[in-house]
Write a protein that holds these residues in place. Structure first.
Motif, PDB file in Angstrom:
ATOM      1  N   ALA A 124      23.541  29.587  -5.260  1.00 37.51           N
ATOM      2  CA  ALA A 124      24.089  30.311  -6.413  1.00 37.51           C
ATOM      3  C   ALA A 124      24.265  29.351  -7.587  1.00 37.51           C
ATOM      4  CB  ALA A 124      25.413  30.975  -6.050  1.00 37.51           C
ATOM      5  N   PRO A 125      23.178  28.775  -8.070  1.00 37.84           N
ATOM      6  CA  PRO A 125      23.293  27.856  -9.199  1.00 37.84           C
ATOM      7  C   PRO A 125      23.838  28.592 -10.430  1.00 37.84           C
ATOM      8  CG  PRO A 125      21.000  28.452  -8.804  1.00 37.84           C
ATOM      9  CD  PRO A 125      21.779  28.982  -7.649  1.00 37.84           C
ATOM     10  N   GLU A 126      24.369  27.836 -11.363  1.00 37.83           N
ATOM     11  CA  GLU A 126      25.051  28.430 -12.505  1.00 37.83           C
ATOM     12  C   GLU A 126      24.185  29.433 -13.247  1.00 37.83           C
ATOM     13  OE1 GLU A 126      27.127  25.880 -15.157  1.00 37.83           O
ATOM     14  OE2 GLU A 126      27.950  24.626 -13.563  1.00 37.83           O
ATOM     15  N   ALA A 127      22.901  29.182 -13.340  1.00 38.92           N
ATOM     16  CA  ALA A 127      22.021  30.083 -14.087  1.00 38.92           C
ATOM     17  C   ALA A 127      21.938  31.474 -13.464  1.00 38.92           C
ATOM     18  CB  ALA A 127      20.620  29.473 -14.191  1.00 38.92           C
ATOM     19  N   LYS A 128      22.240  31.575 -12.153  1.00 38.18           N
ATOM     20  CA  LYS A 128      22.144  32.858 -11.461  1.00 38.18           C
ATOM     21  C   LYS A 128      23.496  33.554 -11.289  1.00 38.18           C
ATOM     22  CE  LYS A 128      18.070  31.799  -8.606  1.00 38.18           C
ATOM     23  NZ  LYS A 128      17.567  31.730  -7.190  1.00 38.18           N
ATOM     24  N   ARG A 129      24.578  32.867 -11.572  1.00 34.83           N
ATOM     25  CA  ARG A 129      25.897  33.389 -11.201  1.00 34.83           C
ATOM     26  C   ARG A 129      26.278  34.646 -11.974  1.00 34.83           C
ATOM     27  NH1 ARG A 129      28.952  27.544 -10.499  1.00 34.83           N
ATOM     28  NH2 ARG A 129      27.511  26.814  -8.867  1.00 34.83           N
ATOM     29  N   ARG A 130      25.889  34.735 -13.221  1.00 34.92           N
ATOM     30  CA  ARG A 130      26.210  35.947 -13.987  1.00 34.92           C
ATOM     31  C   ARG A 130      25.526  37.162 -13.360  1.00 34.92           C
ATOM     32  NH1 ARG A 130      27.913  37.713 -19.031  1.00 34.92           N
ATOM     33  NH2 ARG A 130      26.806  39.572 -19.799  1.00 34.92           N
ATOM     34  N   ASP A 131      24.240  37.028 -13.026  1.00 40.43           N
ATOM     35  CA  ASP A 131      23.514  38.146 -12.402  1.00 40.43           C
ATOM     36  C   ASP A 131      24.116  38.490 -11.042  1.00 40.43           C
ATOM     37  OD1 ASP A 131      21.829  38.328 -14.558  1.00 40.43           O
ATOM     38  OD2 ASP A 131      20.225  37.143 -13.641  1.00 40.43           O
ATOM     39  N   LEU A 132      24.467  37.465 -10.253  1.00 40.21           N
ATOM     40  CA  LEU A 132      25.062  37.716  -8.945  1.00 40.21           C
ATOM     41  C   LEU A 132      26.403  38.436  -9.085  1.00 40.21           C
ATOM     42  CD1 LEU A 132      24.293  34.292  -7.201  1.00 40.21           C
ATOM     43  CD2 LEU A 132      23.262  36.502  -6.673  1.00 40.21           C
ATOM     44  N   ALA A 133      27.208  38.016 -10.058  1.00 42.82           N
ATOM     45  CA  ALA A 133      28.512  38.637 -10.262  1.00 42.82           C
ATOM     46  C   ALA A 133      28.364  40.106 -10.635  1.00 42.82           C
ATOM     47  CB  ALA A 133      29.293  37.889 -11.344  1.00 42.82           C
ATOM     48  N   PHE A 134      27.430  40.419 -11.531  1.00 42.57           N
ATOM     49  CA  PHE A 134      27.236  41.808 -11.927  1.00 42.57           C
ATOM     50  C   PHE A 134      26.663  42.638 -10.787  1.00 42.57           C
ATOM     51  CE2 PHE A 134      27.693  40.313 -16.343  1.00 42.57           C
ATOM     52  CZ  PHE A 134      28.535  41.299 -16.825  1.00 42.57           C
ATOM     53  N   ALA A 135      25.789  42.048  -9.984  1.00 42.39           N
ATOM     54  CA  ALA A 135      25.255  42.778  -8.822  1.00 42.39           C
ATOM     55  C   ALA A 135      26.373  43.102  -7.839  1.00 42.39           C
ATOM     56  CB  ALA A 135      24.159  41.948  -8.147  1.00 42.39           C
ATOM     57  N   PHE A 136      27.286  42.155  -7.641  1.00 43.06           N
ATOM     58  CA  PHE A 136      28.432  42.380  -6.759  1.00 43.06           C
ATOM     59  C   PHE A 136      29.306  43.515  -7.292  1.00 43.06           C
ATOM     60  CE2 PHE A 136      32.893  41.201  -5.690  1.00 43.06           C
ATOM     61  CZ  PHE A 136      32.818  41.382  -4.325  1.00 43.06           C
ATOM     62  N   ILE A 137      29.590  43.488  -8.587  1.00 47.33           N
ATOM     63  CA  ILE A 137      30.414  44.532  -9.197  1.00 47.33           C
ATOM     64  C   ILE A 137      29.709  45.883  -9.109  1.00 47.33           C
ATOM     65  CG2 ILE A 137      31.403  45.336 -11.382  1.00 47.33           C
ATOM     66  CD1 ILE A 137      31.818  42.326 -12.057  1.00 47.33           C
ATOM     67  N   ASP A 138      28.403  45.909  -9.334  1.00 45.21           N
ATOM     68  CA  ASP A 138      27.650  47.165  -9.231  1.00 45.21           C
ATOM     69  C   ASP A 138      27.761  47.753  -7.830  1.00 45.21           C
ATOM     70  OD1 ASP A 138      26.862  47.031 -11.863  1.00 45.21           O
ATOM     71  OD2 ASP A 138      24.866  46.214 -11.430  1.00 45.21           O
ATOM     72  N   ALA A 139      27.651  46.890  -6.799  1.00 47.28           N
ATOM     73  CA  ALA A 139      27.746  47.384  -5.422  1.00 47.28           C
ATOM     74  C   ALA A 139      29.133  47.958  -5.142  1.00 47.28           C
ATOM     75  CB  ALA A 139      27.420  46.260  -4.438  1.00 47.28           C
ATOM     76  N   LEU A 140      30.187  47.291  -5.637  1.00 41.82           N
ATOM     77  CA  LEU A 140      31.540  47.812  -5.447  1.00 41.82           C
ATOM     78  C   LEU A 140      31.720  49.135  -6.185  1.00 41.82           C
ATOM     79  CD1 LEU A 140      33.836  44.659  -5.713  1.00 41.82           C
ATOM     80  CD2 LEU A 140      33.134  45.886  -3.666  1.00 41.82           C
ATOM     81  N   ALA A 141      31.142  49.236  -7.375  1.00 41.40           N
ATOM     82  CA  ALA A 141      31.254  50.488  -8.135  1.00 41.40           C
ATOM     83  C   ALA A 141      30.553  51.631  -7.390  1.00 41.40           C
ATOM     84  CB  ALA A 141      30.645  50.311  -9.525  1.00 41.40           C
ATOM     85  N   GLN A 142      29.395  51.349  -6.807  1.00 38.00           N
ATOM     86  CA  GLN A 142      28.700  52.378  -6.022  1.00 38.00           C
ATOM     87  C   GLN A 142      29.539  52.812  -4.825  1.00 38.00           C
ATOM     88  OE1 GLN A 142      25.176  50.095  -5.253  1.00 38.00           O
ATOM     89  NE2 GLN A 142      24.029  50.974  -6.960  1.00 38.00           N
ATOM     90  N   LEU A 143      30.203  51.848  -4.189  1.00 37.58           N
ATOM     91  CA  LEU A 143      31.038  52.165  -3.038  1.00 37.58           C
ATOM     92  C   LEU A 143      32.239  53.019  -3.449  1.00 37.58           C
ATOM     93  CD1 LEU A 143      31.527  51.617   0.006  1.00 37.58           C
ATOM     94  CD2 LEU A 143      32.836  49.617  -0.668  1.00 37.58           C
ATOM     95  N   HIS A 144      32.906  52.623  -4.513  1.00 37.80           N
ATOM     96  CA  HIS A 144      34.094  53.345  -4.951  1.00 37.80           C
ATOM     97  C   HIS A 144      33.759  54.728  -5.501  1.00 37.80           C
ATOM     98  CE1 HIS A 144      37.466  50.368  -4.732  1.00 37.80           C
ATOM     99  NE2 HIS A 144      36.446  49.562  -4.553  1.00 37.80           N
TER     100      HIS A 144
END
Length: 210
Positions: A124-144
Motif C-alpha cells: 500500500a505505497p503512498e501513491a495508492k493509499r487514496r484509491d485504497l481508502a476510497f475503495a474501502f469506504i465504497d465497500a462499507l457504503a454498499q454494505l450499509h
C-alpha cells in the motif's frame, strides 16, 4: 505436507469435501494463513490448481456464540449476489464429528493483509493509499445500504438499540479491566458519557460490519 493439520482431521475433512463440495477435487495442498482472528484458517489448493479457504473456530473451550462459523457462512451466502465484494461461499459443515467443530469453505481471493509496517510499504505505497481508502469506504457504503430483510438476514440480530448496546459493552469491558490492570483513566469515562449524550435516534436496520 504432513497429514497433521491443527484443528482438522485431514482425511475426514477431505472425504467430507469430496461428498459436499463438488467445485473442488482432492487431494489438497494445505497452507496455513496468518490472521483470521484466532480461527484456524487454511488455503486449500485442489488437484486442478483451484484455491479455496477453509475456516473453523480455535481449539479449546469457547464462549457461547463466539467464532460462529454458521453465522459467517450465512452472511457470506446472503451477500454473494449483492454489490458487496465478498468471497463466494462453497460449503458448510455443521457436523462436529467430522473434525470437532463446524467449518466452512469459501473461494480464495488473492490479496495482501497488512499486518506490519513493511506490509504497508510493500502493498500500500503512498501513491495508492487514496484509491485504497476510497475503495474501502465504497465497500462499507454498499454494505450499509443493504436492507437485512431483503437479503434474508432480518432475524440475524437485534437492530434496535445497537449503538447503545455497543457503548454498554465497551463501558463494562473497561470497568472490568480497571481492577486487574490497576489503572483507570478518566478520559475513558468522559468519552463514554459523551457518546451516551449523543445516542442517535432509531434508524432503519442495516447490515453492518463487525
Amino acid at each position: 505436507m504432513s497429514d497433521a493439520i491443527p484443528g482438522y482431521d485431514r482425511p475426514a475433512v477431505e472425504a467430507w469435501l469430496a461428498a459436499h463440495c463438488p467445485e473442488l477435487s482432492g487431494p489438497f495442498d494445505w497452507v496455513r494463513l496468518p490472521g483470521g482472528h484466532s480461527n484456524l484458517t487454511w488455503r486449500l489448493t485442489d488437484s486442478t490448481g483451484r484455491q479455496a479457504v477453509i475456516r473453523r473456530p480455535p481449539l479449546g473451550e469457547l464462549l457461547p456464540k463466539a467464532h460462529d462459523m454458521g453465522r459467517e457462512f450465512r452472511v457470506l451466502s446472503a451477500l454473494k449476489d449483492t454489490p458487496v465484494p465478498t468471497p463466494r461461499p462453497l460449503a458448510f459443515c455443521e457436523d462436529p464429528s467430522v473434525t470437532g467443530a463446524h467449518f466452512y469453505v469459501m473461494d480464495f481471493l488473492d490479496g495482501h493483509p497488512l499486518y506490519t509496517v513493511q506490509d504497508v510499504k510493500d502493498w500500500a505505497p503512498e501513491a495508492k493509499r487514496r484509491d485504497l481508502a476510497f475503495a474501502f469506504i465504497d465497500a462499507l457504503a454498499q454494505l450499509h445500504a443493504l436492507d437485512p430483510a431483503a437479503v434474508g438476514l432480518g432475524d440475524l440480530g437485534k437492530p434496535e438499540g445497537y449503538v447503545e448496546r455497543q457503548i454498554n459493552a465497551w463501558g463494562r469491558s473497561w470497568s472490568a479491566s480497571v481492577g486487574p490492570a490497576g489503572f483507570d483513566d478518566p478520559r475513558a469515562h468522559e468519552v463514554e458519557a459523551f457518546l451516551r449524550a449523543r445516542l442517535p435516534g432509531q434508524v432503519p436496520a442495516r447490515v453492518v460490519h463487525g
